[in-house]
Every structure is written in structure tokens, then in C-alpha cells.
Design a protein around this motif. Structure first.
Motif, PDB file in Angstrom:
ATOM      1  N   ILE A   8       0.698  -1.179  -0.055  1.00 22.48           N
ATOM      2  CA  ILE A   8       0.003  -0.122   0.082  1.00 22.48           C
ATOM      3  C   ILE A   8       0.644   1.304  -0.135  1.00 22.48           C
ATOM      4  N   GLN A   9       1.860   1.333   0.941  1.00 21.00           N
ATOM      5  CA  GLN A   9       2.782   2.302   0.871  1.00 21.00           C
ATOM      6  C   GLN A   9       3.398   2.696  -0.366  1.00 21.00           C
ATOM      7  N   GLY A  10       3.727   1.685  -1.095  1.00 21.27           N
ATOM      8  CA  GLY A  10       4.432   1.781  -2.420  1.00 21.27           C
ATOM      9  C   GLY A  10       3.597   2.332  -3.394  1.00 21.27           C
ATOM     10  N   ALA A  11       2.305   2.111  -3.533  1.00 25.70           N
ATOM     11  CA  ALA A  11       1.496   2.504  -4.298  1.00 25.70           C
ATOM     12  C   ALA A  11       1.192   3.990  -4.101  1.00 25.70           C
ATOM     13  N   ILE A  12       0.999   4.356  -2.871  1.00 23.89           N
ATOM     14  CA  ILE A  12       1.046   5.721  -2.037  1.00 23.89           C
ATOM     15  C   ILE A  12       2.146   6.759  -2.901  1.00 23.89           C
ATOM     16  N   ASN A  13       3.365   6.076  -2.644  1.00 22.99           N
ATOM     17  CA  ASN A  13       4.578   6.809  -3.045  1.00 22.99           C
ATOM     18  C   ASN A  13       4.561   6.956  -4.432  1.00 22.99           C
ATOM     19  N   ILE A  14       4.182   5.853  -5.482  1.00 23.75           N
ATOM     20  CA  ILE A  14       4.016   6.118  -6.834  1.00 23.75           C
ATOM     21  C   ILE A  14       2.919   7.222  -7.230  1.00 23.75           C
ATOM     22  N   ILE A  15       1.682   7.032  -6.561  1.00 23.49           N
ATOM     23  CA  ILE A  15       0.669   8.191  -6.957  1.00 23.49           C
ATOM     24  C   ILE A  15       0.894   9.415  -6.453  1.00 23.49           C
ATOM     25  N   TYR A  58       0.196  13.266  -1.672  1.00 22.36           N
ATOM     26  CA  TYR A  58       0.383  12.428  -0.470  1.00 22.36           C
ATOM     27  C   TYR A  58       1.443  12.760   0.331  1.00 22.36           C
ATOM     28  N   SER A  59       1.705  13.987   0.211  1.00 26.22           N
ATOM     29  CA  SER A  59       2.895  14.419   0.989  1.00 26.22           C
ATOM     30  C   SER A  59       2.910  14.046   2.578  1.00 26.22           C
ATOM     31  N   SER A  60       1.711  14.140   3.167  1.00 25.51           N
ATOM     32  CA  SER A  60       1.654  13.931   4.640  1.00 25.51           C
ATOM     33  C   SER A  60       1.776  12.420   4.633  1.00 25.51           C
ATOM     34  N   LYS A  61       1.901  11.410   3.785  1.00 28.31           N
ATOM     35  CA  LYS A  61       1.934  10.001   3.923  1.00 28.31           C
ATOM     36  C   LYS A  61       3.049   9.411   3.536  1.00 28.31           C
TER      37      LYS A  61
END
Length: 319
Positions: free
Chosen positions: A215-222, A230-233
Motif C-alpha cells: 500500500i505504501q509503495g502505491a502511495i509513493n508512486i501515486i 500524498y506529502s503527509s503520507k
């Protein structure tokens, strides 16, 4: 991305999220088998990212990652488009099997054929009806047959942009792994798509750490693609502890059959000559300890308590 964005004959407007059922197969009872495809468009045009799980029906951890992304609303972009297919191989999922009902591995049938086997037709429809809209893809997989994969991104290792994306994803390992012919990844790359293949966990199993990483990897790519802020994530650890790039690897296989026990864990570094594990008979008369032939990192560990001579026990990667 034009405003008349259409997929599977259905228009999706800017700022809209729709679920479209890909209906291309039936069970032997003639019941339809729908594959839900969740399409979310931002209010502005931009690139299109595909998140896909369950190409193999028993790889439940990949399905869970995409499911959680959708359930948490992380798939809704401010710009561009995110397409989510949590479960592609519904047939295999229903039977808790890797393969399609025709016995074929769906991930060896791409780009498919309009008049081929059921698995080949399935691959063909995905490649012709959905993939033309896609620019980037994260393809979620797990280890099979009780083999646990430590979280890793697999890429061909020849494209600089894909390597940069792999580093941004933030998995502990980036593994250079040439894609086999007729795989989904190989077919996507041949079309010029940028594909990250995530491996983590094992079949018919859910692992919270692997799920969190996916999930975190997807957030980073998005975030990186500018689809959503998603700077805060974004976790600092993804930049403070860059992934280890694995350029070569080899399998350690069982030299004997019997009961198997491992002495090391997936993810750890193992030096040359350390004891990796042992294989014994069930009766207490025989036990053979085997050693690591070359220093490296454990990318995959077999969790089966019983092995046959020649079975893969460890996948060791080298920087």
C-alpha cells in the motif's frame, strides 16, 4: 487523457469513479463471471496508473493490497486516472488455485488470442480493452507453493525510468529479473508501459507487513506521478533507507527429501558458509545440515515442513 475517456464501451467523466464489469467468461453452469474494474478519474487530465492483483487466483496478498487501497479511498486521484483491478483471475480465486479452469497459467498467456483457450481469450480482452489506456502499472504478486517472498520490486533492469520508479516505491529490495515471454509484464513492457512487479508474502496467506508495504509503495508512486498529493503520507524511511538493488540471484535447492527446517529468515543477509537449515527423516535416524554457498540476501524462503529433493528452499540475491 481526453475528456471522452472510454473503457469497455463505458464513458468515465472527469472527477468520476465507476465500477465496470468485464464480462467475458462463464462457469460451466452458464453463470456469468464478472471482473470488476474500478476506474477513478481526477478533475484534471493526467497519466493513467493501473493497480492489479490476482493474476494468479491463489495469490491473496496482492488482492488484499489493492482491496485495501480501494476501501480506504486511496485510489481516487486529483489528476489523471487510477484503474484498480483487485482480482483478475476470479476462476482461480474461487477454486483457491493458481491456474485458470483450463489448467493454464494466465500469466503465461499474454498478450492472448481472440480465438484461443479461455485463459488466452481472457488475456486478450484485458490487453485490448483496458491496457491501451494505461501508462504505468503496479502488478501485485506473492510467492507460490509455500514459498514466502520478502517484499521486493522486480524489473528488467534495463530502463532508467522504471528503475527510478522502483526506488520511489520503496520496497526493501529491487530485483533485476528479466520477464519471461507471454507474461503480463513482458507484454506490457513491449507496448512501452512502465511496470513494477511487486512480490511479497506467499499464496493463500495474508501478511500485514507485506500488505502495508504494498500500500505504501502505491502511495509513493501515486504521489510521484502527480495523481494526488500524498506529502503527509510519504514515510521518511523510504528515502533514508534506499532499497538494495539485486543484480543477480540463485536458488538453493534441497539435496535430500524429508522434513525441513530453516535456520534463517527472508530478508536477512547471510554470509557464506552459515547454516541455512536442515533436512531429516521422520524417524530420528538422519539429519543433514546444509550451508550457504555464497553471501547474499534471502529474497525467498520455503515454509513447507516437508520437501522433495530438488525443491527450491531459498532464493539468494546478490548486489
Amino acid at each position: 487523457m481526453p475528456n471522452d475517456f472510454k473503457i469497455l464501451h463505458q464513458k468515465v467523466a472527469l472527477g468520476e469513479t465507476v465500477t465496470i464489469n468485464m464480462d467475458i467468461a462463464r462457469l460451466t453452469t452458464r453463470s456469468k463471471v464478472d471482473v470488476p474494474i474500478i476506474v477513478s478519474r481526477g478533475k484534471e487530465d493526467g497519466p493513467c496508473l493501473l493497480l492489479i492483483g490476482g493474476i494468479h487466483g491463489d495469490e491473496t496478498n496482492g488482492i488484499e493490497i489493492v482491496r485495501q487501497i480501494v476501501a480506504a479511498g486511496l485510489h481516487k486521484p486529483e489528476k489523471g486516472t487510477i484503474i484498480c483491478i483487485p482480482l483478475l483471475n476470479v476462476f482461480g480465486f474461487l477454486n483457491q488455485r493458481r491456474e485458470f479452469p483450463d489448467g493454464r497459467d494466465l500469466n503465461r498467456m499474454f498478450p492472448g488470442s481472440k480465438n484461443g483457450s479461455s485463459a488466452s481469450k481472457f488475456a486478450y480482452h484485458l490487453m485490448t480493452k483496458v491496457i491501451p489506456k494505461v501508462d504505468y502499472c503496479i502488478d501485485y504478486h506473492t510467492g507460490g507453493a509455500q514459498r514466502f517472498n520478502y517484499s521486493q520490486i522486480r524489473i528488467n533492469g534495463t530502463d532508467e525510468e522504471t528503475l527510478a520508479l522502483a526506488k520511489i516505491f520503496g520496497a526493501p529490495f529491487i530485483v533485476f529479473s528479466k520477464s519471461q515471454e507471454k507474461t503480463f509484464r513482458n507484454s506490457m513492457v513491449s507496448l512501452g508501459k512502465k511496470v513494477l512487479l511487486f512480490e511479497g508474502g506467499k499464496s493463500l496467506n495474508l501478511d500485514k507487513i507485506v500488505t502495508k508495504m504494498g500500500i505504501q509503495g502505491a502511495i509513493n508512486i501515486i504521489h510521484h506521478l502527480g495523481l494526488r498529493d500524498y506529502s503527509s503520507k510519504i514515510l521518511k524511511t523510504s528515502t533514508e533507507n534506499p532499497p538494495k538493488v539485486i543484480k543477480t540471484s540463485k536458488w538453493v535447492r534441497a539435496k535430500h527429501s524429508g522434513m525441513y527446517r530453516s535456520y534463517v529468515s527472508a530478508g536477512q543477509r547471510v554470509e557464506k558458509g552459515v547454516n541455512l537449515g536442515s533436512i531429516s527423516d521422520p524417524y530420528g535416524e538422519y539429519e543433514k545440515i546444509f550451508k550457504n554457498p555464497q553471501a547474499g540476501y534471502v529474497l525467498n524462503s520455503n515454509h513447507s515442513p516437508v520437501v522433495i529433493q530438488g525443491d527450491a528452499l531459498f532464493h539468494i540475491g546478490f548486489e
